[in-house]
Design a protein around this motif. Structure first.
Motif, PDB file in Angstrom:
ATOM      1  N   LYS A  77       0.818  -1.215   0.000  1.00 50.04           N
ATOM      2  CA  LYS A  77       0.000   0.000   0.000  1.00 50.04           C
ATOM      3  C   LYS A  77       0.857   1.273   0.000  1.00 50.04           C
ATOM      4  O   LYS A  77       0.637   2.182  -0.795  1.00 50.04           O
ATOM      5  CB  LYS A  77      -0.919  -0.030   1.224  1.00 50.04           C
ATOM      6  CG  LYS A  77      -1.781   1.171   1.422  1.00 50.04           C
ATOM      7  CD  LYS A  77      -2.630   0.962   2.678  1.00 50.04           C
ATOM      8  CE  LYS A  77      -3.347   2.198   3.093  1.00 50.04           C
ATOM      9  NZ  LYS A  77      -4.151   1.958   4.311  1.00 50.04           N
ATOM     10  N   TRP A  78       1.839   1.345   0.874  1.00 48.90           N
ATOM     11  CA  TRP A  78       2.668   2.553   0.981  1.00 48.90           C
ATOM     12  C   TRP A  78       3.382   2.813  -0.348  1.00 48.90           C
ATOM     13  O   TRP A  78       3.454   3.948  -0.817  1.00 48.90           O
ATOM     14  CB  TRP A  78       3.681   2.401   2.114  1.00 48.90           C
ATOM     15  CG  TRP A  78       4.400   3.688   2.427  1.00 48.90           C
ATOM     16  CD1 TRP A  78       4.036   4.626   3.345  1.00 48.90           C
ATOM     17  CD2 TRP A  78       5.599   4.169   1.809  1.00 48.90           C
ATOM     18  NE1 TRP A  78       4.935   5.657   3.333  1.00 48.90           N
ATOM     19  CE2 TRP A  78       5.906   5.411   2.394  1.00 48.90           C
ATOM     20  CE3 TRP A  78       6.439   3.681   0.815  1.00 48.90           C
ATOM     21  CZ2 TRP A  78       7.002   6.164   2.027  1.00 48.90           C
ATOM     22  CZ3 TRP A  78       7.535   4.428   0.445  1.00 48.90           C
ATOM     23  CH2 TRP A  78       7.809   5.659   1.049  1.00 48.90           C
ATOM     24  N   ASP A  79       3.928   1.761  -0.939  1.00 50.78           N
ATOM     25  CA  ASP A  79       4.656   1.902  -2.206  1.00 50.78           C
ATOM     26  C   ASP A  79       3.711   2.339  -3.332  1.00 50.78           C
ATOM     27  O   ASP A  79       4.105   3.088  -4.223  1.00 50.78           O
ATOM     28  CB  ASP A  79       5.344   0.583  -2.578  1.00 50.78           C
ATOM     29  CG  ASP A  79       6.396   0.200  -1.549  1.00 50.78           C
ATOM     30  OD1 ASP A  79       7.133   1.100  -1.085  1.00 50.78           O
ATOM     31  OD2 ASP A  79       6.473  -0.989  -1.213  1.00 50.78           O
ATOM     32  N   TYR A  80       2.474   1.884  -3.290  1.00 48.84           N
ATOM     33  CA  TYR A  80       1.478   2.297  -4.282  1.00 48.84           C
ATOM     34  C   TYR A  80       1.240   3.804  -4.197  1.00 48.84           C
ATOM     35  O   TYR A  80       1.301   4.518  -5.196  1.00 48.84           O
ATOM     36  CB  TYR A  80       0.167   1.531  -4.039  1.00 48.84           C
ATOM     37  CG  TYR A  80      -0.990   2.009  -4.875  1.00 48.84           C
ATOM     38  CD1 TYR A  80      -1.184   1.528  -6.164  1.00 48.84           C
ATOM     39  CD2 TYR A  80      -1.902   2.935  -4.373  1.00 48.84           C
ATOM     40  CE1 TYR A  80      -2.255   1.960  -6.941  1.00 48.84           C
ATOM     41  CE2 TYR A  80      -2.967   3.368  -5.135  1.00 48.84           C
ATOM     42  CZ  TYR A  80      -3.140   2.885  -6.415  1.00 48.84           C
ATOM     43  OH  TYR A  80      -4.196   3.324  -7.177  1.00 48.84           O
ATOM     44  N   TYR A  81       0.960   4.297  -2.996  1.00 48.59           N
ATOM     45  CA  TYR A  81       0.636   5.722  -2.838  1.00 48.59           C
ATOM     46  C   TYR A  81       1.835   6.637  -3.042  1.00 48.59           C
ATOM     47  O   TYR A  81       1.675   7.792  -3.409  1.00 48.59           O
ATOM     48  CB  TYR A  81      -0.008   5.978  -1.474  1.00 48.59           C
ATOM     49  CG  TYR A  81      -1.445   5.521  -1.463  1.00 48.59           C
ATOM     50  CD1 TYR A  81      -2.425   6.229  -2.150  1.00 48.59           C
ATOM     51  CD2 TYR A  81      -1.820   4.350  -0.812  1.00 48.59           C
ATOM     52  CE1 TYR A  81      -3.736   5.801  -2.171  1.00 48.59           C
ATOM     53  CE2 TYR A  81      -3.133   3.921  -0.829  1.00 48.59           C
ATOM     54  CZ  TYR A  81      -4.080   4.645  -1.506  1.00 48.59           C
ATOM     55  OH  TYR A  81      -5.383   4.216  -1.532  1.00 48.59           O
ATOM     56  N   PHE A 109      -0.893  -2.386  -7.798  1.00 52.91           N
ATOM     57  CA  PHE A 109      -0.004  -2.566  -8.945  1.00 52.91           C
ATOM     58  C   PHE A 109       0.455  -1.202  -9.434  1.00 52.91           C
ATOM     59  O   PHE A 109      -0.340  -0.255  -9.478  1.00 52.91           O
ATOM     60  CB  PHE A 109      -0.745  -3.270 -10.097  1.00 52.91           C
ATOM     61  CG  PHE A 109      -1.402  -4.551  -9.686  1.00 52.91           C
ATOM     62  CD1 PHE A 109      -0.695  -5.741  -9.705  1.00 52.91           C
ATOM     63  CD2 PHE A 109      -2.727  -4.572  -9.280  1.00 52.91           C
ATOM     64  CE1 PHE A 109      -1.293  -6.934  -9.324  1.00 52.91           C
ATOM     65  CE2 PHE A 109      -3.337  -5.754  -8.899  1.00 52.91           C
ATOM     66  CZ  PHE A 109      -2.625  -6.938  -8.922  1.00 52.91           C
ATOM     67  N   ILE A 110       1.722  -1.104  -9.802  1.00 52.58           N
ATOM     68  CA  ILE A 110       2.245   0.122 -10.405  1.00 52.58           C
ATOM     69  C   ILE A 110       3.161  -0.252 -11.564  1.00 52.58           C
ATOM     70  O   ILE A 110       3.639  -1.389 -11.649  1.00 52.58           O
ATOM     71  CB  ILE A 110       3.010   1.013  -9.385  1.00 52.58           C
ATOM     72  CG1 ILE A 110       4.243   0.296  -8.841  1.00 52.58           C
ATOM     73  CG2 ILE A 110       2.079   1.467  -8.269  1.00 52.58           C
ATOM     74  CD1 ILE A 110       5.122   1.168  -7.921  1.00 52.58           C
ATOM     75  N   SER A 111       3.398   0.720 -12.427  1.00 54.97           N
ATOM     76  CA  SER A 111       4.375   0.523 -13.497  1.00 54.97           C
ATOM     77  C   SER A 111       5.767   0.626 -12.895  1.00 54.97           C
ATOM     78  O   SER A 111       6.012   1.424 -11.989  1.00 54.97           O
ATOM     79  CB  SER A 111       4.205   1.608 -14.565  1.00 54.97           C
ATOM     80  OG  SER A 111       5.294   1.563 -15.470  1.00 54.97           O
ATOM     81  N   GLY A 112       6.699  -0.166 -13.423  1.00 55.41           N
ATOM     82  CA  GLY A 112       8.077  -0.113 -12.956  1.00 55.41           C
ATOM     83  C   GLY A 112       8.918   0.905 -13.697  1.00 55.41           C
ATOM     84  O   GLY A 112      10.084   1.120 -13.365  1.00 55.41           O
ATOM     85  N   SER A 120      -0.125   8.346 -13.124  1.00 55.85           N
ATOM     86  CA  SER A 120      -1.345   7.547 -12.946  1.00 55.85           C
ATOM     87  C   SER A 120      -1.353   6.166 -13.583  1.00 55.85           C
ATOM     88  O   SER A 120      -2.421   5.590 -13.786  1.00 55.85           O
ATOM     89  CB  SER A 120      -2.579   8.329 -13.400  1.00 55.85           C
ATOM     90  OG  SER A 120      -2.692   9.514 -12.655  1.00 55.85           O
ATOM     91  N   GLN A 121      -0.206   5.596 -13.862  1.00 59.24           N
ATOM     92  CA  GLN A 121      -0.198   4.208 -14.321  1.00 59.24           C
ATOM     93  C   GLN A 121      -0.044   3.324 -13.097  1.00 59.24           C
ATOM     94  O   GLN A 121       1.016   2.795 -12.784  1.00 59.24           O
ATOM     95  CB  GLN A 121       0.913   3.927 -15.329  1.00 59.24           C
ATOM     96  CG  GLN A 121       0.777   2.547 -15.951  1.00 59.24           C
ATOM     97  CD  GLN A 121       1.851   2.234 -16.963  1.00 59.24           C
ATOM     98  OE1 GLN A 121       2.676   3.075 -17.311  1.00 59.24           O
ATOM     99  NE2 GLN A 121       1.859   1.015 -17.443  1.00 59.24           N
ATOM    100  N   LYS A 122      -1.160   3.200 -12.398  1.00 58.84           N
ATOM    101  CA  LYS A 122      -1.222   2.379 -11.212  1.00 58.84           C
ATOM    102  C   LYS A 122      -2.653   1.887 -11.048  1.00 58.84           C
ATOM    103  O   LYS A 122      -3.598   2.489 -11.554  1.00 58.84           O
ATOM    104  CB  LYS A 122      -0.740   3.133  -9.976  1.00 58.84           C
ATOM    105  CG  LYS A 122      -1.490   4.404  -9.641  1.00 58.84           C
ATOM    106  CD  LYS A 122      -0.803   5.097  -8.472  1.00 58.84           C
ATOM    107  CE  LYS A 122      -1.543   6.334  -8.031  1.00 58.84           C
ATOM    108  NZ  LYS A 122      -0.914   6.903  -6.838  1.00 58.84           N
ATOM    109  N   LEU A 123      -2.773   0.773 -10.359  1.00 57.48           N
ATOM    110  CA  LEU A 123      -4.071   0.122 -10.229  1.00 57.48           C
ATOM    111  C   LEU A 123      -4.210  -0.460  -8.834  1.00 57.48           C
ATOM    112  O   LEU A 123      -3.306  -1.136  -8.345  1.00 57.48           O
ATOM    113  CB  LEU A 123      -4.180  -1.010 -11.265  1.00 57.48           C
ATOM    114  CG  LEU A 123      -5.395  -1.930 -11.196  1.00 57.48           C
ATOM    115  CD1 LEU A 123      -6.671  -1.175 -11.534  1.00 57.48           C
ATOM    116  CD2 LEU A 123      -5.197  -3.113 -12.141  1.00 57.48           C
TER     117      LEU A 123
END
Length: 180
Positions: A77-81, A109-112, A120-123
């Protein structure tokens, strides 16, 4: 004659038991539908949030990420935000990644690719258990409110129809058994 009644009763019992069980097929969802997994355009930054709100995910379903010159990171979660790409749970860059949703709860999920997540390429998706009802809000403390609508709720009329069909079938079987 008595053997025939017993046989019919056993057949009816197994049919009724089979009718009362429910089987749900697993689904595979293509992330982003026709656009796939890519950095959203400046005018379409909510594409993955909107995509997720239009779906209902259950344990056993899977996500298919299709992309070119990119990657998919499964993160906490932290890495996503914070769009942190440094310590993913899992990392994929094969261009066609399928991720099985093996537990209920939130998945991130996020783009690397550097800066794609910040654009905003995250889900984020909510996965429900097999018989869990969706909540209207995930209620995540200390995070911005994200539209995670679970999709349409199943109507209760489906349950009524199932019960009615079972009752009618049971009445039909009892009628046949008493006639024999």
């Amino acid at each position: 004659m008595e053997h025939l009644r017993g046989f019919i009763f056993c057949i009816c019992f197994f049919i009724i038991a089979a009718m009362n069980g429910s089987v749900e097929a697993s689904k595979q969802f293509k992330v982003g539908d026709h656009i796939g997994w890519q950095q959203p355009g400046a005018n379409n930054t909510e594409v993955y949030t909107q995509w997720a709100t239009s779906k209902r995910f259950h344990v056993g379903d899977s996500l298919s990420f299709e992309y070119q010159n990119d990657s998919v990171l499964v993160v906490e979660k932290w890495d996503y935000y914070h769009c942190n790409i440094n310590k993913p749970i899992s990392s994929f860059d094969d261009g066609n990644t399928v991720i099985n949703l093996d537990r209920p709860g939130l998945f991130y999920f996020i783009s690397g690719v550097p800066d794609h997540c910040k654009k905003s390429q995250k889900l984020m998706i909510q996965v429900m258990g097999l018989h869990q009802r969706a909540e209207s809000s995930p209620g995540i403390p200390n995070t911005p409110e994200v539209g995670l609508a679970p999709g349409p709720h199943p109507s209760s009329s489906g349950i009524v129809v199932t019960v009615t069909l079972t009752s009618v079938f049971l009445a039909l079987i009892l009628t046949v058994v008493t006639m024999v």
